[in-house]
Design a protein around this motif. Structure first.
Motif, PDB file in Angstrom:
ATOM      1  N   SER A 108       2.479   2.552   2.639  1.00  0.00           N
ATOM      2  CA  SER A 108       1.066   2.454   3.042  1.00  0.00           C
ATOM      3  C   SER A 108       0.824   1.183   3.845  1.00  0.00           C
ATOM      4  O   SER A 108       0.176   1.212   4.898  1.00  0.00           O
ATOM      5  CB  SER A 108       0.159   2.458   1.801  1.00  0.00           C
ATOM      6  N   LYS A 109       1.343   0.068   3.361  1.00  0.00           N
ATOM      7  CA  LYS A 109       1.109  -1.206   4.035  1.00  0.00           C
ATOM      8  C   LYS A 109       1.811  -1.263   5.394  1.00  0.00           C
ATOM      9  O   LYS A 109       1.259  -1.807   6.356  1.00  0.00           O
ATOM     10  CB  LYS A 109       1.562  -2.360   3.141  1.00  0.00           C
ATOM     11  N   GLN A 113      -0.220  -1.699   8.820  1.00  0.00           N
ATOM     12  CA  GLN A 113       0.117  -2.815   9.702  1.00  0.00           C
ATOM     13  C   GLN A 113       0.345  -2.335  11.134  1.00  0.00           C
ATOM     14  O   GLN A 113      -0.109  -2.972  12.096  1.00  0.00           O
ATOM     15  CB  GLN A 113       1.369  -3.526   9.182  1.00  0.00           C
ATOM     16  N   THR A 116      -2.909  -4.746  -3.058  1.00  0.00           N
ATOM     17  CA  THR A 116      -2.438  -5.184  -1.747  1.00  0.00           C
ATOM     18  C   THR A 116      -2.681  -4.129  -0.670  1.00  0.00           C
ATOM     19  O   THR A 116      -2.885  -4.466   0.501  1.00  0.00           O
ATOM     20  CB  THR A 116      -0.937  -5.528  -1.804  1.00  0.00           C
ATOM     21  N   VAL A 117      -2.660  -2.861  -1.061  1.00  0.00           N
ATOM     22  CA  VAL A 117      -2.949  -1.780  -0.110  1.00  0.00           C
ATOM     23  C   VAL A 117      -4.421  -1.841   0.312  1.00  0.00           C
ATOM     24  O   VAL A 117      -4.754  -1.701   1.498  1.00  0.00           O
ATOM     25  CB  VAL A 117      -2.619  -0.400  -0.722  1.00  0.00           C
ATOM     26  N   ARG A 126      -4.942  -4.746   2.683  1.00  0.00           N
ATOM     27  CA  ARG A 126      -4.395  -4.422   3.999  1.00  0.00           C
ATOM     28  C   ARG A 126      -5.299  -3.423   4.718  1.00  0.00           C
ATOM     29  O   ARG A 126      -5.520  -3.522   5.937  1.00  0.00           O
ATOM     30  CB  ARG A 126      -2.976  -3.874   3.851  1.00  0.00           C
TER      31      ARG A 126
END
Length: 567
Positions: free
Chosen positions: A252-253, A257, A289-290, A293
């Motif tokens: 996902s990240k 990105q 964290t997802v 982001r």
């Protein structure tokens, strides 16, 4: 006898290549000289080379070190209960790939072999951390594959970059995959079309394991970066859109990105709305964290997005920020609140569309002014300043450090609600009730105060059943462990009791009472004196009331302001 045995192996491989290869891979690792001779015998004829490589690729789908619960004795000769066949298959490739009769088959299966070996390098890197040092056959086979495919320069370049030596380190592996893709691209490797086609097929079908998808995404993205300009063709963008909500947070990240990097060309993307909606869906991720982001990616895209497209999605986007304003993680909370304010600033010409969302998000914006995290407090003040400015409320000065007092802010906002958006008060009370059970003391304090002022300003709008529910909620807070919250709750409880006492069962009287409040709007007065300024004369509320008296801001003026706003 040895020559006869090797001849038999060759003949058996002609008729049953799959069975022979599986049997040869089931011996202990590393292979001894006799077993290596048998591999040579099995791979001596070009006619069976495709079948041999297909079988080895099938074995390479396994993960070294996996424990098998049950192993039928008739199917395996080794006594090892862990699957080390992929390691044996990697060693076999070191032997078979350079064989001249395999050149055509190696070219045919280059993409499959490349990806399978990169995954095996990753698996072995993990395995070497928990077991004794084992030979790194997957890495060696990868180098042999490059040399046998006319990519000797790529192999040498990777050696100069110290890629092969660092592959034994698990943390380097993702960087190593990136380096291989980048170096292949730098040398314009001729196998690019079939490799891209295989990677696309692999991405559409989905990987076997969650960790496999990370390697695939890194390799695929880097190849696309080197051979295509942004934005990618739509068929590739669909993959990244799907990867945004992949079950593996790393995937996902990586996808988010890459999408963020396409911000300068966001308006050239065909289905940009569906791409943005997929990012909003990532706000629901369980991985912090997802979410972070996704917030950063969305904000970067919105900064470049065409205003027409932006306006068509602004309500959906603003509504998606609201649940994150109460997130348990202060970083997400702060970012969502600040980005909500930035959206309102971007869409200042479309505020008539966003009024409902702004008023619906008021409760967390007010309550988290009392947050213990300074970044959240600053974000709330920043966004509330934008909100009140767009709503034409004179609240901004109260949010400055010099004048700030939580109760004064609440008092000012409720007075403005009473004049311009009275119908929202009941909904805001309902939203605030949910915070009374919060585990955070500052939220319980703030919500008790906010509910009191909202009830005082909109009590005439409440029904008997609603008041009973709210009284029940406040009753529980009267027993709160914090003595200050108990004192504040007593005042709020008294306010609801007074409202209930004035309530009538007559529909006509109720309508008349609401009409009376509509005509005679009275400004609220301080109720709690919570963290009140020591010098009341110098407080912003005192200054404002004095100025108001000079300007004639009486109750009659509030009625005029209300009628003017409604008009």
């Amino acid at each position: 006898m040895r020559q006869a045995m090797l001849r038999v192996t060759t003949l058996l491989t002609r008729t049953s290549p799959k069975k022979v290869i599986f049997q040869l891979m089931d011996y202990p690792v590393p292979a001894d000289d006799t077993l290596i001779l048998m591999w040579h015998a099995a791979g001596s004829e070009s006619s069976v080379a495709p079948h041999v490589l297909k079988t080895i690729l099938l074995i390479l789908k396994g993960k070294p070190g996996e424990v098998h619960a049950s192993l039928p004795e008739r199917r395996r000769f080794s006594l090892d209960t862990t699957n080390m066949m992929p390691v044996a298959a990697s060693q076999a490739l070191c032997t078979l790939l350079p064989v001249g009769s395999y050149k055509k088959a190696v070219a045919q299966f280059f993409p499959q072999l490349l990806m399978a070996l990169m995954l095996q390098v990753f698996y072995i890197s993990e395995l070497r951390l928990v077991t004794e040092d084992r030979p790194f056959y997957a890495r060696d086979a990868l180098r042999v594959l490059l040399n046998c495919s006319g990519l000797q320069q790529v192999n040498l370049a990777l050696k100069k970059k110290n890629c092969w030596n660092q592959f034994s380190e698990e943390l380097f592996h993702h960087q190593g995959v990136y380096l291989i893709a980048k170096t292949l691209s730098e040398y314009n490797f001729p196998q690019f079309p079939e490799t891209l086609q295989y990677l696309y097929k692999l991405s559409v079908e989905g990987p076997r394991r969650s960790e496999d998808s990370v390697i695939t995404v890194i390799f695929f993205t880097e190849l696309l970066n080197n051979f295509f300009k942004d934005p990618f063709p739509e068929e590739f963008l669909v993959l990244f859109r799907n990867w945004v909500n992949d079950s593996n947070p790393a995937v996902s990240k990586l996808s988010l990105q890459k999408i963020a990097n396409m911000a300068p060309v966001i308006n050239e993307i065909e289905n940009v709305c569906s791409l943005l909606i997929s990012i909003l869906d990532a706000f629901l991720s369980k991985e912090k964290t997802v979410i972070i982001r996704a917030l950063l990616t969305l904000r970067r895209l919105l900064g470049k997005l065409d205003k027409v497209t932006y306006s068509s999605l602004c309500i959906r986007i603003a509504s998606s920020y609201c649940p994150l304003m109460d997130h348990s993680n202060e970083g997400i909370r702060s970012m969502a609140i600040r980005h909500f304010g930035e959206l309102l600033r971007d869409m200042s010409h479309y505020m008539w569309m966003l009024n409902d969302v702004v008023l619906g998000g008021l409760v967390p914006l007010i309550l988290f002014l009392e947050d213990t995290d300074i970044s959240v407090v600053k974000a709330c003040r920043h966004t509330l300043t934008i909100c009140t400015s767009e709503l034409n409320w004179s609240t901004s000065y109260l949010l400055k450090d010099k004048y700030y007092n939580f109760e004064l802010v609440v008092l000012n906002i409720c007075n403005n609600l009473l004049v311009s958006h009275e119908n929202y008060i009941t909904d805001l009370i309902s939203d605030t009730l949910g915070f009374l059970r919060s585990s955070r003391i500052y939220l319980r304090k703030a919500s008790v105060i906010l509910i009191g002022y909202l009830a005082k300003s909109g009590g005439h709008l409440l029904l008997r059943d609603e008041i009973e529910v709210m009284l029940e909620a406040i009753d529980r807070v009267l027993w709160d462990e914090d003595p200050i919250i108990r004192q504040l709750a007593e005042i709020t409880h008294k306010i609801f009791k007074e409202i209930a006492h004035r309530l009538t069962s007559s529909h006509v009287k109720q309508t008349f009472r609401r009409l009376f409040h509509f005509i005679c709007i009275k400004k609220l007065k301080p109720l709690y004196n919570y963290n009140w300024p020591n010098n009341l004369a110098s407080s912003p509320m005192k200054i404002k009331e004095t100025d108001g008296d000079k300007e004639g801001l009486t109750d009659e003026n509030y009625v005029y302001m209300f009628v003017k706003n409604e008009t």
